[in-house]
Design an enzyme around this catalytic site. Structure first.
Site, PDB file in Angstrom:
ATOM      1  N   ARG A  82       0.842  -1.209   0.000  1.00  0.00           N
ATOM      2  CA  ARG A  82       0.000   0.000   0.000  1.00  0.00           C
ATOM      3  C   ARG A  82       0.875   1.257   0.000  1.00  0.00           C
ATOM      4  NH1 ARG A  82      -4.468  -0.197   3.498  1.00  0.00           N
ATOM      5  NH2 ARG A  82      -4.626   2.028   3.122  1.00  0.00           N
ATOM      6  N   GLN A 113     -10.269  10.621   6.563  1.00  0.00           N
ATOM      7  CA  GLN A 113     -10.066   9.234   7.028  1.00  0.00           C
ATOM      8  C   GLN A 113      -8.911   8.607   6.265  1.00  0.00           C
ATOM      9  OE1 GLN A 113     -14.272   7.260   7.438  1.00  0.00           O
ATOM     10  NE2 GLN A 113     -14.424   8.928   5.968  1.00  0.00           N
ATOM     11  N   VAL A 115      -5.234   7.759   4.773  1.00  0.00           N
ATOM     12  CA  VAL A 115      -3.892   7.691   5.356  1.00  0.00           C
ATOM     13  C   VAL A 115      -2.835   8.066   4.319  1.00  0.00           C
ATOM     14  CG1 VAL A 115      -4.605   5.914   7.006  1.00  0.00           C
ATOM     15  CG2 VAL A 115      -3.631   5.194   4.810  1.00  0.00           C
ATOM     16  N   HIS A 131      -7.515   8.558  10.886  1.00  0.00           N
ATOM     17  CA  HIS A 131      -7.050   7.167  10.909  1.00  0.00           C
ATOM     18  C   HIS A 131      -5.543   7.058  10.735  1.00  0.00           C
ATOM     19  CE1 HIS A 131     -11.442   5.911   9.820  1.00  0.00           C
ATOM     20  NE2 HIS A 131     -11.300   6.185  11.099  1.00  0.00           N
ATOM     21  N   CYS A 142       7.282   1.007  21.926  1.00  0.00           N
ATOM     22  CA  CYS A 142       7.633   2.306  22.534  1.00  0.00           C
ATOM     23  C   CYS A 142       7.096   3.499  21.737  1.00  0.00           C
ATOM     24  CB  CYS A 142       9.149   2.430  22.717  1.00  0.00           C
ATOM     25  SG  CYS A 142      10.047   2.756  21.182  1.00  0.00           S
ATOM     26  N   CYS A 162      12.449  -2.072  15.949  1.00  0.00           N
ATOM     27  CA  CYS A 162      12.714  -0.715  16.418  1.00  0.00           C
ATOM     28  C   CYS A 162      14.177  -0.601  16.859  1.00  0.00           C
ATOM     29  CB  CYS A 162      11.773  -0.431  17.592  1.00  0.00           C
ATOM     30  SG  CYS A 162      12.159   1.078  18.479  1.00  0.00           S
ATOM     31  N   THR A 203     -16.686   9.068   0.857  1.00  0.00           N
ATOM     32  CA  THR A 203     -16.695   8.122   1.990  1.00  0.00           C
ATOM     33  C   THR A 203     -18.002   7.336   2.006  1.00  0.00           C
ATOM     34  OG1 THR A 203     -16.627   7.835   4.392  1.00  0.00           O
ATOM     35  CG2 THR A 203     -17.433   9.971   3.609  1.00  0.00           C
ATOM     36  N   ALA A 246     -15.329  12.449  -7.590  1.00  0.00           N
ATOM     37  CA  ALA A 246     -14.855  13.623  -6.856  1.00  0.00           C
ATOM     38  C   ALA A 246     -14.018  14.558  -7.734  1.00  0.00           C
ATOM     39  CB  ALA A 246     -14.022  13.163  -5.651  1.00  0.00           C
TER      40      ALA A 246
HETATM   41  C1  BJW Z   1     -16.149   7.715  -4.920  1.00  0.00           C
HETATM   42  C2  BJW Z   1     -15.355   7.512  -6.017  1.00  0.00           C
HETATM   43  C3  BJW Z   1     -15.018   8.646  -6.731  1.00  0.00           C
HETATM   44  C4  BJW Z   1     -15.650   5.603  -5.175  1.00  0.00           C
HETATM   45  N1  BJW Z   1     -15.460   9.837  -6.346  1.00  0.00           N
HETATM   46  N2  BJW Z   1     -16.588   8.904  -4.540  1.00  0.00           N
HETATM   47  C5  BJW Z   1     -20.622   2.364  16.091  1.00  0.00           C
HETATM   48  C6  BJW Z   1     -21.423   1.427  15.470  1.00  0.00           C
HETATM   49  C7  BJW Z   1     -20.868   0.246  14.954  1.00  0.00           C
HETATM   50  C8  BJW Z   1     -19.517  -0.020  15.058  1.00  0.00           C
HETATM   51  C9  BJW Z   1     -18.726   0.915  15.671  1.00  0.00           C
HETATM   52  C10 BJW Z   1     -19.279   2.082  16.180  1.00  0.00           C
HETATM   53  N3  BJW Z   1     -18.274   2.814  16.720  1.00  0.00           N
HETATM   54  C11 BJW Z   1     -17.109   2.164  16.540  1.00  0.00           C
HETATM   55  C12 BJW Z   1     -17.350   0.990  15.910  1.00  0.00           C
HETATM   56  C13 BJW Z   1     -16.335  -0.044  15.530  1.00  0.00           C
HETATM   57  C14 BJW Z   1     -15.555   0.299  14.291  1.00  0.00           C
HETATM   58  C15 BJW Z   1     -16.529   0.512  13.134  1.00  0.00           C
HETATM   59  O1  BJW Z   1     -16.845   1.596  12.741  1.00  0.00           O
HETATM   60  N4  BJW Z   1     -17.014  -0.558  12.541  1.00  0.00           N
HETATM   61  C16 BJW Z   1     -17.967  -0.447  11.426  1.00  0.00           C
HETATM   62  C17 BJW Z   1     -17.280  -0.885  10.140  1.00  0.00           C
HETATM   63  C18 BJW Z   1     -19.189  -1.246  11.751  1.00  0.00           C
HETATM   64  N5  BJW Z   1     -14.728   1.471  14.510  1.00  0.00           N
HETATM   65  C19 BJW Z   1     -13.526   1.409  15.089  1.00  0.00           C
HETATM   66  O2  BJW Z   1     -13.072   0.350  15.502  1.00  0.00           O
HETATM   67  C20 BJW Z   1     -12.750   2.703  15.250  1.00  0.00           C
HETATM   68  N6  BJW Z   1     -12.261   2.852  16.569  1.00  0.00           N
HETATM   69  C21 BJW Z   1     -13.065   3.067  17.616  1.00  0.00           C
HETATM   70  O3  BJW Z   1     -14.263   3.132  17.499  1.00  0.00           O
HETATM   71  O4  BJW Z   1     -12.389   3.219  18.794  1.00  0.00           O
HETATM   72  C22 BJW Z   1     -13.162   3.374  19.967  1.00  0.00           C
HETATM   73  C23 BJW Z   1     -12.973   2.188  20.862  1.00  0.00           C
HETATM   74  C24 BJW Z   1     -11.870   1.383  20.744  1.00  0.00           C
HETATM   75  C25 BJW Z   1     -11.718   0.287  21.579  1.00  0.00           C
HETATM   76  C26 BJW Z   1     -12.685   0.011  22.505  1.00  0.00           C
HETATM   77  C27 BJW Z   1     -13.790   0.836  22.613  1.00  0.00           C
HETATM   78  C28 BJW Z   1     -13.920   1.938  21.782  1.00  0.00           C
HETATM   79  C29 BJW Z   1     -11.511   2.685  14.371  1.00  0.00           C
HETATM   80  C30 BJW Z   1     -11.825   2.622  12.929  1.00  0.00           C
HETATM   81  C31 BJW Z   1     -10.526   2.468  12.130  1.00  0.00           C
HETATM   82  C32 BJW Z   1     -10.763   2.305  10.630  1.00  0.00           C
HETATM   83  N7  BJW Z   1      -9.560   1.920  10.000  1.00  0.00           N
HETATM   84  C33 BJW Z   1      -9.519   1.806   8.536  1.00  0.00           C
HETATM   85  C34 BJW Z   1      -8.112   1.301   8.124  1.00  0.00           C
HETATM   86  C35 BJW Z   1      -7.085   2.434   8.228  1.00  0.00           C
HETATM   87  C36 BJW Z   1      -5.716   1.992   7.837  1.00  0.00           C
HETATM   88  C37 BJW Z   1      -5.623   1.622   6.382  1.00  0.00           C
HETATM   89  O5  BJW Z   1      -5.716   2.503   5.503  1.00  0.00           O
HETATM   90  O6  BJW Z   1      -5.442   0.432   6.115  1.00  0.00           O
HETATM   91  O7  BJW Z   1      -9.790   3.074   7.944  1.00  0.00           O
HETATM   92  S1  BJW Z   1     -10.800   0.751   7.877  1.00  0.00           S
HETATM   93  C38 BJW Z   1     -11.085   1.740   6.438  1.00  0.00           C
HETATM   94  O8  BJW Z   1     -12.425   2.287   6.490  1.00  0.00           O
HETATM   95  C39 BJW Z   1     -10.124   2.934   6.547  1.00  0.00           C
HETATM   96  C40 BJW Z   1     -10.988   4.078   6.100  1.00  0.00           C
HETATM   97  O9  BJW Z   1     -10.473   5.286   6.565  1.00  0.00           O
HETATM   98  C41 BJW Z   1     -12.337   3.715   6.661  1.00  0.00           C
HETATM   99  C42 BJW Z   1     -13.488   4.405   5.982  1.00  0.00           C
HETATM  100  O10 BJW Z   1     -13.572   4.030   4.656  1.00  0.00           O
HETATM  101  P1  BJW Z   1     -13.933   5.128   3.547  1.00  0.00           P
HETATM  102  O11 BJW Z   1     -12.876   6.129   3.473  1.00  0.00           O
HETATM  103  O12 BJW Z   1     -15.313   5.599   3.750  1.00  0.00           O
HETATM  104  O13 BJW Z   1     -13.784   4.244   2.218  1.00  0.00           O
HETATM  105  P2  BJW Z   1     -14.808   3.183   1.589  1.00  0.00           P
HETATM  106  O14 BJW Z   1     -14.018   2.309   0.704  1.00  0.00           O
HETATM  107  O15 BJW Z   1     -15.651   2.542   2.618  1.00  0.00           O
HETATM  108  O16 BJW Z   1     -15.806   4.059   0.719  1.00  0.00           O
HETATM  109  C43 BJW Z   1     -15.397   4.720  -0.449  1.00  0.00           C
HETATM  110  C44 BJW Z   1     -16.549   5.551  -0.945  1.00  0.00           C
HETATM  111  O17 BJW Z   1     -16.105   6.290  -2.067  1.00  0.00           O
HETATM  112  C45 BJW Z   1     -17.751   4.712  -1.406  1.00  0.00           C
HETATM  113  O18 BJW Z   1     -18.938   5.270  -0.848  1.00  0.00           O
HETATM  114  C46 BJW Z   1     -17.758   4.892  -2.935  1.00  0.00           C
HETATM  115  O19 BJW Z   1     -19.074   4.915  -3.476  1.00  0.00           O
HETATM  116  C47 BJW Z   1     -17.095   6.228  -3.084  1.00  0.00           C
HETATM  117  N8  BJW Z   1     -16.357   6.418  -4.320  1.00  0.00           N
HETATM  118  N9  BJW Z   1     -15.100   6.119  -6.113  1.00  0.00           N
HETATM  119  C48 BJW Z   1     -16.269   9.895  -5.221  1.00  0.00           C
HETATM  120  N10 BJW Z   1     -14.265   8.514  -7.854  1.00  0.00           N
HETATM  121 ZN    ZN Z   2      10.513   0.779  20.228  1.00  0.00          ZN
END
Ligand code: BJW
Ligand code: ZN
Length: 261
Positions: A82, A113, A115, A131, A142, A162, A203, A246
């Site tokens: 990536r 969101q 990276v 994120h 560390c 590290c 998103t 976009a």
């Molecule tokens: C176009 C296009 C074009 C295409 N033009 N548009 C509440 C309810 C349910 C669950 C939870 C909740 N609160 C928290 C959770 C759990 C979880 C979560 O949300 N789960 C759901 C999936 C159900 N969240 C977490 O775990 C978060 N942490 C947290 O809540 O901590 C609190 C806590 C922790 C511990 C204990 C207790 C509390 C952390 C979330 C981390 C997400 N990480 C990732 C990976 C990042 C690293 C990496 O890059 O690998 O982040 S997952 C991935 O999804 C990435 C993104 O940032 C994120 C969002 O995705 P995004 O950007 O929306 O992309 P896509 O692919 O989903 O969508 C693309 C869109 O573009 C689509 O709509 C297309 O149509 C469109 N598109 N081409 C315009 N040309």
């Molecule tokens: Zn270290």
């Protein structure tokens, strides 16, 4: 729930009179909230949807702390791959247009969101990266940080160690189940609740707490504009929906705002 009141699939047919237009014209504080679709036209894959990363790999095998503990080599190799994609990518017209808006609003807060660092590369400042960033690796013991390019150059096959404590390096991103970087979501929520205009772009609005920013902005009375090729679960909160890529829609939105004066 508010209904989508203006729909556009070209960006050329946005109205020039009416209450939405007046709200857009009067907007002084703006927030741009972006996701992976924003970088699609920079050649980077989205996560969900057709051709998305999760079509080929399961998130729970790659983007969780449990996956890294179980199989650090696979997770590191995927992020090394990536990183190479991101290192070869450049901002597209949507990133550049958003950077240009810093001169248009009294305050503009970019919250992403992504990276990939492409907002910063386009010239946006003060970007809140919810994120984390793939530009850095960090020690899982560390927390010492090191540029990802250097870490990958040391090893692209397994997590390098590290230099300070011999812990495993990991990408400096936020995985499922992990907390967002301290204070970053709070700052984004504050800007969203104070925004007059809130653009959500590229998103799927499915990952929380990030997606909750759209709800905060709508509840606080911002003019919510959604740019996406597909509807999302939060499309009903948008006052304006622009259905298209976009890289076309965001510059078209900018031209509309320019015409309003
Ligand atoms: C176009 C296009 C074009 C295409 N033009 N548009 C509440 C309810 C349910 C669950 C939870 C909740 N609160 C928290 C959770 C759990 C979880 C979560 O949300 N789960 C759901 C999936 C159900 N969240 C977490 O775990 C978060 N942490 C947290 O809540 O901590 C609190 C806590 C922790 C511990 C204990 C207790 C509390 C952390 C979330 C981390 C997400 N990480 C990732 C990976 C990042 C690293 C990496 O890059 O690998 O982040 S997952 C991935 O999804 C990435 C993104 O940032 C994120 C969002 O995705 P995004 O950007 O929306 O992309 P896509 O692919 O989903 O969508 C693309 C869109 O573009 C689509 O709509 C297309 O149509 C469109 N598109 N081409 C315009 N040309
Ligand atoms: Zn270290």
């Amino acid at each position: 729930m508010r209904q989508a009141r203006i729909e556009s699939s070209t960006g050329l047919d946005l109205p020039t009179t009416g209450s939405m237009v007046e709200r857009a014209r009067a907007a002084r504080r703006a927030v741009v909230f972006s996701g992976a679709g924003l970088s699609k036209e920079s050649g980077l894959d989205t996560f969900r949807g057709p051709g998305g990363l999760w079509e080929r790999m399961r998130p729970e095998d790659l983007a969780t702390p449990q996956a890294f503990a179980r199989d650090p080599e696979t997770v590191w190799r995927w992020y090394a791959w990536r990183w190479q994609q991101v290192a070869g990518a450049t901002p597209n017209p949507a990133h550049r247009e958003i950077a240009r808006w810093e001169g248009r609003f009294e305050s503009l807060q970019v919250v992403t969101q992504n990276v990939d660092g492409l907002h910063l590369a386009a010239g946006s400042t003060g970007v809140l990266e919810l994120h984390g960033t793939i530009a850095f690796a960090r020690c899982s013991v560390c927390s010492r940080r090191e540029p990802m390019g250097e870490a990958v150059a040391r090893s692209a096959q397994e997590p390098p160690r590290c230099p300070a404590c011999s812990g495993c390096l990991r990408p400096d991103v936020v995985w499922f189940g992990e907390q967002l970087p301290e204070g970053v979501f709070e700052a984004a929520a504050e800007a969203s609740s104070a925004a007059h205009l809130f653009l959500t772009v590229g998103t799927s609005a499915t990952v929380y707490p990030a997606a909750g920013l759209i709800e905060i902005a709508a509840r606080s009375g911002a003019l919510v504009i959604e740019v996406n090729v597909e509807p999302t679960p939060l499309s009903d909160l948008a006052d304006v929906r622009m259905a298209g890529p976009a890289a076309e829609m965001v510059p078209a939105l900018g031209r509309w705002l320019d015409r309003l004066g």
